[in-house]
Design a protein around this motif. Structure first.
Motif: not given
Length: 446
Positions: A116, A104, A189, A112-113, A147
Motif C-alpha cells: 500500500s 487492498m 489497507d 499488503k501494508t 502503516l
C-alpha cells in the motif's frame, strides 16, 4: 527472479539446438521438457499441458521442422504463448474517481501494508497524485503503526481511528476526509484474512459494498506458488477484484503464481513488488516478463529506470566537468547513487540480455558498491576533487579508513582513470547518457 524456471527452459531448448535434423519427435521432446519445467515452477498441470499443446499446434503450423533456425522459432513461440498466458497486454490502474478509491485485499502476511505504501509512493512520484493511506486493520494495532511508519517514510498522510472497531465506518470517514482535504487517491489497507474465515470475508465484502472502490487489488505472496492461485480464486468469488499484485518476486520464487493466476481468475496482474524499498514496485508487463523468464533480458525496463534517474541539468554540468578534465570522485559517487536508485543490482543485471545467464552463479549483493563508497568517503574533499594528489602515504591512510587494502584502493583508482578517459572520448558523440556511464561502471567492485 524465476532463475530455476529460466535454467530448465534453456535446457529444454537445447534438445532442438543439439540436433542436426529436426523432427516431430524432438519437437515433442522439447515441449515435454517445457511442460516439466512449468510443473516444477508450480504451474497447474492442466495449464501447463494446454500451454504446450498450443505451442505444438503453432509450431507444426509454422513449419518449425523445415526452418533454418528451429530452436529460435520455438523460443519465440513459447515467449508469445507465455505472454498471452500472463495477460497479453499491460493493464493499468483505474484512477477515474474523485477521489479514486483503491481497496487492498489479501491473506495475512502477503505484504499488503508495505505494498500500500509502495503504491502510494508510486502514484505520488510518478503520476503526480496526492494519495491518502487508510488503516482499516482493526484487529492488529501493529498494522496501524506500521502503516504510519510507511506513510512518514514516503511523506504521505495516514488516516486511522485506533479506537474505532468498525472497518466500514473508518473507510467511509477516510473518504470524507480525503474529499475535504484535496486528496485525489485513497488507498484502503485492510486486515489480512483467510478465504475460509467467513466472518472476515463478509467484513471486507461489506467494506467493498460501502465504499464502491474504482479498483480492488488482491495482494498475493508469489512465493506461495499454486496455493496463491487457489486463494485468489476464493477471494475473487467474493470480491470480484479488478487485478492482482504479486509481492516478493525478488525472492527465490518458482514463478507458478505469475504464470497461472491470470488463467484461473481471468484478472490481470497489475503490479509486482521486487524488493523491500518503497521504490521497489513495477507495473507488470507480460511480454517483458516472458522475455526475462526466457533469458532475453528486459532492456526497455532498464532504459526506463535509467531515464527516471536522468537529470538533464545535472548531466549538462557533468558534461562540462568532463570536458575540462574536472570529473572527480564526488561526481562518481553521485552516479553510483543514481544507479542504486534504479533498483537492486541482481534485478538490474537480469534486465541485460544474456547477463543473467552468464552471471547466474555470481552473488550480486544490493551493497555491491559499498567498498567503493567506503574508499571515496575516506578521502578528503581535495583528494576527491583531484585524484592526482593520491600518493602512497594517502592511499595507505584511505585503505585503513575504509576497511579495505591498498590493492583495492589502487584498483579503484585505475578503473576510475580508465572510466574518466572513456567518458572524455565519448564527449564528441554526445556521451552524457546515464546508460553509457553505466557501461563504464561495469565490474567496478573492488
Amino acid at each position: 527472479m524465476f532463475d530455476n524456471l529460466s535454467d530448465k527452459l534453456d535446457k529444454a531448448f537445447h534438445i532442438l539446438k543439439g540436433h542436426g535434423k529436426i523432427t516431430e519427435v524432438n519437437v515433442a521432446d522439447t515441449l515435454k521438457e517445457v511442460r516439466r519445467a512449468l510443473l516444477d515452477a508450480d504451474v497447474n498441470f492442466k495449464i501447463a499441458k494446454d500451454f504446450t499443446s498450443r505451442v505444438k499446434d503453432k509450431a507444426i503450423g509454422q513449419d518449425v521442422l523445415t526452418t533454418l533456425q528451429p530452436g529460435q522459432l520455438m523460443v519465440k513461440l513459447v515467449k508469445d504463448e507465455l505472454t498471452e498466458l500472463m495477460g497479453g497486454d499491460v493493464a493499468g490502474v483505474n484512477l477515474s474517481g474523485n477521489p479514486s478509491v483503491i481497496l487492498m485485499s489479501g491473506l495475512q502476511g502477503s505484504g499488503k501494508t508495505t505494498f500500500s505504501g509502495k503504491l502510494a509512493n508510486f502514484l505520488k512520484t510518478k503520476k503526480g497524485k496526492k494519495p491518502l493511506l487508510v488503516a482499516c486493520d482493526i484487529y492488529r494495532p501493529a498494522a496501524i503503526n506500521q502503516l504510519h511508519v510507511v506513510g512518514d517514510q514516503i511523506g504521505v498522510e495516514v488516516y486511522s481511528e485506533p479506537e474505532n472497531k468498525n472497518a466500514v465506518s473508518i473507510a467511509e470517514n477516510a473518504i470524507k476526509h480525503a474529499k475535504a482535504n484535496g486528496y485525489n487517491v485513497v488507498i484502503v489497507d485492510t486486515a489480512g484474512r483467510l478465504a475460509v474465515d467467513e466472518e472476515m470475508m463478509t467484513e471486507i465484502a461489506n467494506v467493498h459494498k460501502a465504499i464502491q472502490p474504482q479498483e480492488t487489488l488482491f495482494v498475493v505472496d508469489s512465493m506461495t506458488g499454486q496455493d496463491a492461485v487457489n486463494t485468489a480464486k476464493a477471494f475473487n468469488d467474493r470480491l470480484n477484484f479488478d487485478g492482482v499484485v504479486l509481492t516478493k518476486l525478488d525472492g527465490d520464487t518458482r514463478g507458478g503464481a505469475a504464470i497461472s493466476i491470470k488463467s484461473v481468475v481471468d484478472k490481470p496482474i497489475k503490479f509486482i513488488g521486487t524488493g523491500e524499498k518503497m521504490e521497489a514496485i513495477d507495473v507488470f508487463y507480460p511480454a517483458r516478463m516472458a522475455e526475462r523468464i526466457l533469458g532475453m533480458g528486459d532492456v526497455v525496463s532498464l532504459v526506463e529506470r535509467a531515464q527516471e534517474q536522468y537529470d538533464e541539468e545535472e548531466a549538462r554540468k557533468l558534461q562540462k566537468k568532463i570536458a575540462k578534465n574536472e570529473f572527480g570522485f564526488d561526481d562518481f559517487l553521485t552516479q553510483i547513487q543514481q544507479v542504486k536508485k534504479m533498483g537492486n543490482m541482481k534485478d538490474l543485471v537480469g534486465m541485460i540480455p544474456g547477463a543473467g545467464k552468464a552471471l547466474k552463479d555470481v552473488e550480486i549483493e544490493d551493497d555491491a558498491f559499498k567498498h567503493i563508497e567506503a574508499i571515496i568517503h575516506s578521502m578528503t574533499p581535495a583528494e576527491r576533487t583531484k585524484p592526482a594528489l593520491l600518493d602512497a602515504k594517502r592511499k595507505t591512510r584511505i585503505a585503513k579508513g575504509s576497511g579495505t587494502d591498498i590493492q583495492q584502493v589502487n584498483q579503484l583508482l585505475k578503473q576510475f582513470d580508465q572510466m574518466s578517459k572513456m567518458m572524455k572520448m565519448m564527449q564528441g558523440a554526445g556521451g552524457k547518457n546515464l546508460m553509457r556511464m553505466m557501461g563504464g561502471m561495469k565490474g567496478m567492485r573492488p
